[in-house]
Design a protein around this motif. Structure first.
Motif, PDB file in Angstrom:
ATOM      1  N   HIS A  34       0.834  -1.204   0.000  1.00 49.42           N
ATOM      2  CA  HIS A  34       0.000   0.000   0.000  1.00 49.42           C
ATOM      3  C   HIS A  34       0.872   1.259   0.000  1.00 49.42           C
ATOM      4  N   ALA A  35       1.977   1.237   0.742  1.00 47.55           N
ATOM      5  CA  ALA A  35       2.896   2.370   0.738  1.00 47.55           C
ATOM      6  C   ALA A  35       3.490   2.582  -0.652  1.00 47.55           C
ATOM      7  N   LEU A  36       3.805   1.489  -1.332  1.00 46.67           N
ATOM      8  CA  LEU A  36       4.288   1.594  -2.713  1.00 46.67           C
ATOM      9  C   LEU A  36       3.209   2.200  -3.611  1.00 46.67           C
ATOM     10  N   GLN A  37       1.979   1.760  -3.413  1.00 46.83           N
ATOM     11  CA  GLN A  37       0.865   2.318  -4.179  1.00 46.83           C
ATOM     12  C   GLN A  37       0.806   3.832  -4.023  1.00 46.83           C
ATOM     13  N   GLN A  38       0.872   4.293  -2.784  1.00 46.26           N
ATOM     14  CA  GLN A  38       0.760   5.722  -2.529  1.00 46.26           C
ATOM     15  C   GLN A  38       1.925   6.495  -3.129  1.00 46.26           C
ATOM     16  N   ALA A  39       3.127   5.911  -3.065  1.00 42.58           N
ATOM     17  CA  ALA A  39       4.291   6.569  -3.672  1.00 42.58           C
ATOM     18  C   ALA A  39       4.140   6.685  -5.182  1.00 42.58           C
ATOM     19  N   ALA A  40       3.548   5.655  -5.795  1.00 48.80           N
ATOM     20  CA  ALA A  40       3.400   5.665  -7.253  1.00 48.80           C
ATOM     21  C   ALA A  40       2.329   6.650  -7.707  1.00 48.80           C
ATOM     22  N   ILE A  41       1.153   6.592  -7.102  1.00 49.91           N
ATOM     23  CA  ILE A  41       0.046   7.405  -7.607  1.00 49.91           C
ATOM     24  C   ILE A  41       0.196   8.877  -7.263  1.00 49.91           C
ATOM     25  N   LEU A 104       8.286  -1.358 -10.434  1.00 51.05           N
ATOM     26  CA  LEU A 104       6.935  -0.961 -10.813  1.00 51.05           C
ATOM     27  C   LEU A 104       6.866  -0.819 -12.323  1.00 51.05           C
ATOM     28  N   LYS A 105       5.713  -1.195 -12.874  1.00 54.90           N
ATOM     29  CA  LYS A 105       5.454  -1.004 -14.298  1.00 54.90           C
ATOM     30  C   LYS A 105       4.090  -0.343 -14.446  1.00 54.90           C
ATOM     31  N   VAL A 106       4.024   0.614 -15.373  1.00 52.15           N
ATOM     32  CA  VAL A 106       2.747   1.249 -15.689  1.00 52.15           C
ATOM     33  C   VAL A 106       2.198   0.574 -16.939  1.00 52.15           C
ATOM     34  N   MET A 107       1.050  -0.073 -16.781  1.00 53.58           N
ATOM     35  CA  MET A 107       0.388  -0.781 -17.861  1.00 53.58           C
ATOM     36  C   MET A 107      -0.886  -0.018 -18.231  1.00 53.58           C
ATOM     37  N   VAL A 109      -3.836  -0.827 -17.880  1.00 51.09           N
ATOM     38  CA  VAL A 109      -4.877  -0.999 -16.858  1.00 51.09           C
ATOM     39  C   VAL A 109      -4.514  -0.357 -15.527  1.00 51.09           C
ATOM     40  N   GLY A 110      -3.232  -0.092 -15.296  1.00 46.42           N
ATOM     41  CA  GLY A 110      -2.847   0.498 -14.021  1.00 46.42           C
ATOM     42  C   GLY A 110      -1.382   0.285 -13.717  1.00 46.42           C
ATOM     43  N   VAL A 111      -1.042   0.360 -12.427  1.00 45.21           N
ATOM     44  CA  VAL A 111       0.332   0.223 -11.966  1.00 45.21           C
ATOM     45  C   VAL A 111       0.487  -1.134 -11.293  1.00 45.21           C
ATOM     46  N   ILE A 112       1.497  -1.884 -11.694  1.00 42.92           N
ATOM     47  CA  ILE A 112       1.756  -3.188 -11.088  1.00 42.92           C
ATOM     48  C   ILE A 112       3.141  -3.198 -10.453  1.00 42.92           C
ATOM     49  N   ALA A 113       3.271  -4.023  -9.411  1.00 44.01           N
ATOM     50  CA  ALA A 113       4.572  -4.308  -8.818  1.00 44.01           C
ATOM     51  C   ALA A 113       4.963  -5.720  -9.234  1.00 44.01           C
ATOM     52  N   VAL A 114       6.122  -5.852  -9.849  1.00 37.46           N
ATOM     53  CA  VAL A 114       6.576  -7.127 -10.408  1.00 37.46           C
ATOM     54  C   VAL A 114       7.525  -7.802  -9.422  1.00 37.46           C
ATOM     55  N   ALA A 115       7.384  -9.134  -9.308  1.00 43.83           N
ATOM     56  CA  ALA A 115       8.201  -9.886  -8.358  1.00 43.83           C
ATOM     57  C   ALA A 115       8.933 -11.028  -9.058  1.00 43.83           C
ATOM     58  N   ARG A 116      10.080 -11.373  -8.499  1.00 46.25           N
ATOM     59  CA  ARG A 116      10.759 -12.619  -8.858  1.00 46.25           C
ATOM     60  C   ARG A 116      10.314 -13.697  -7.870  1.00 46.25           C
ATOM     61  N   ALA A 163       6.636  11.232 -19.316  1.00 48.03           N
ATOM     62  CA  ALA A 163       7.491  11.629 -18.190  1.00 48.03           C
ATOM     63  C   ALA A 163       6.907  11.146 -16.863  1.00 48.03           C
ATOM     64  N   VAL A 164       5.568  11.134 -16.755  1.00 45.39           N
ATOM     65  CA  VAL A 164       4.934  10.639 -15.541  1.00 45.39           C
ATOM     66  C   VAL A 164       5.134   9.130 -15.419  1.00 45.39           C
ATOM     67  N   VAL A 165       4.966   8.420 -16.524  1.00 49.02           N
ATOM     68  CA  VAL A 165       5.212   6.977 -16.520  1.00 49.02           C
ATOM     69  C   VAL A 165       6.636   6.696 -16.043  1.00 49.02           C
ATOM     70  N   GLN A 166       7.583   7.463 -16.554  1.00 48.43           N
ATOM     71  CA  GLN A 166       8.979   7.247 -16.163  1.00 48.43           C
ATOM     72  C   GLN A 166       9.196   7.503 -14.681  1.00 48.43           C
ATOM     73  N   ARG A 167       8.532   8.528 -14.139  1.00 44.99           N
ATOM     74  CA  ARG A 167       8.698   8.828 -12.717  1.00 44.99           C
ATOM     75  C   ARG A 167       8.106   7.725 -11.850  1.00 44.99           C
ATOM     76  N   ILE A 168       6.946   7.217 -12.245  1.00 44.43           N
ATOM     77  CA  ILE A 168       6.346   6.124 -11.475  1.00 44.43           C
ATOM     78  C   ILE A 168       7.242   4.890 -11.514  1.00 44.43           C
ATOM     79  N   GLU A 169       7.733   4.559 -12.687  1.00 40.91           N
ATOM     80  CA  GLU A 169       8.555   3.358 -12.824  1.00 40.91           C
ATOM     81  C   GLU A 169       9.924   3.514 -12.174  1.00 40.91           C
ATOM     82  N   ALA A 170      10.301   4.754 -11.846  1.00 45.05           N
ATOM     83  CA  ALA A 170      11.574   4.994 -11.164  1.00 45.05           C
ATOM     84  C   ALA A 170      11.452   4.899  -9.645  1.00 45.05           C
ATOM     85  N   VAL A 171      10.232   4.750  -9.133  1.00 46.44           N
ATOM     86  CA  VAL A 171      10.064   4.588  -7.679  1.00 46.44           C
ATOM     87  C   VAL A 171      10.852   3.347  -7.242  1.00 46.44           C
TER      88      VAL A 171
END
Length: 204
Positions: A34-41, A104-107, A109-116, A163-171
């Motif tokens: 949830h904290a990641l969500q808030q940082a991204a949006i 994080l990736k911006v798709m 449909v929205g923002v996803i957090a990717v895991a290994r 530029a916004v996509v890049q900032r979100i994905e740089a979190v």
């Protein structure tokens, strides 16, 4: 670069019926997501549906998808027992696993957090489902190649500047999550805002 054109999520907050295999995320892991969500949006405010922490989940596989057009209860009745046995067999033979969220990736449909997921258990479960369970009537099996959780879904169709996509994905993301249990979860309010656990398997 061209702006991203969002696909607005029109199902958010509405009744649905879906049944998923999911890892059990502990509440502290959901709070960190949830904290990641808030940082991204924060980089594109008021454009997203914001799921609460308890709704964060990772879909191993949708045994019964949200897609309509078939009798979901009848289909589930035919696959429930083999699905439960499949998850129990593969899960009980494995030890606890780690979902290592790393970007994080911006798709659309929205923002996803990717895991290994280094153990390969999620891939094995997906492969076994595809190989042994019939798809829903009139539909084909879905094929998943990512382990992820959706942090936020678009509520606004306004184009998102590159530029916004890049900032979100740089979190920065460095969130290992230990998983000790898998569950089969019935979702009744999208996206997993309300539902019930149908079965669970301890890993190891």
């Amino acid at each position: 670069m061209n702006p991203l054109l969002p696909i607005v999520d029109t199902l958010y907050g509405k009744p649905c019926l879906a049944i998923h295999v999911q890892p059990q995320l502990a509440p502290d892991a959901q709070e960190k997501l949830h904290a990641l969500q808030q940082a991204a949006i924060a980089h594109w405010p008021r454009a997203f549906h914001e799921a609460p922490p308890h709704a964060f989940h990772v879909t191993v596989y949708p045994l019964v998808p949200t897609t309509d057009g078939f009798d979901k209860e009848a289909y589930w009745s035919t696959i429930a027992e083999p699905a439960r046995r499949l998850v129990e067999e593969l899960g009980s033979g494995a030890g606890p696993l780690v979902l290592d969220f790393f970007e994080l990736k911006v798709m659309p449909v929205g923002v996803i957090a990717v895991a290994r997921e280094e153990s390969g258990l999620i891939g094995r479960i997906r492969d076994r489902i595809l190989a042994t369970l019939p798809p829903p009537p009139g539909h084909e099996h879905r094929h998943y190649d990512l382990v992820h959780t959706t942090l936020a879904r678009f509520s606004d169709p306004s184009p998102v500047p590159a530029a916004v996509v890049q900032r979100i994905e740089a979190v920065p993301v460095a969130l290992p999550v230990r998983i000790e249990r898998l569950k089969i979860f019935r979702e009744t309010l999208f996206p997993c805002l309300v539902g019930e656990e149908l079965a669970s398997v301890s890993l190891g």
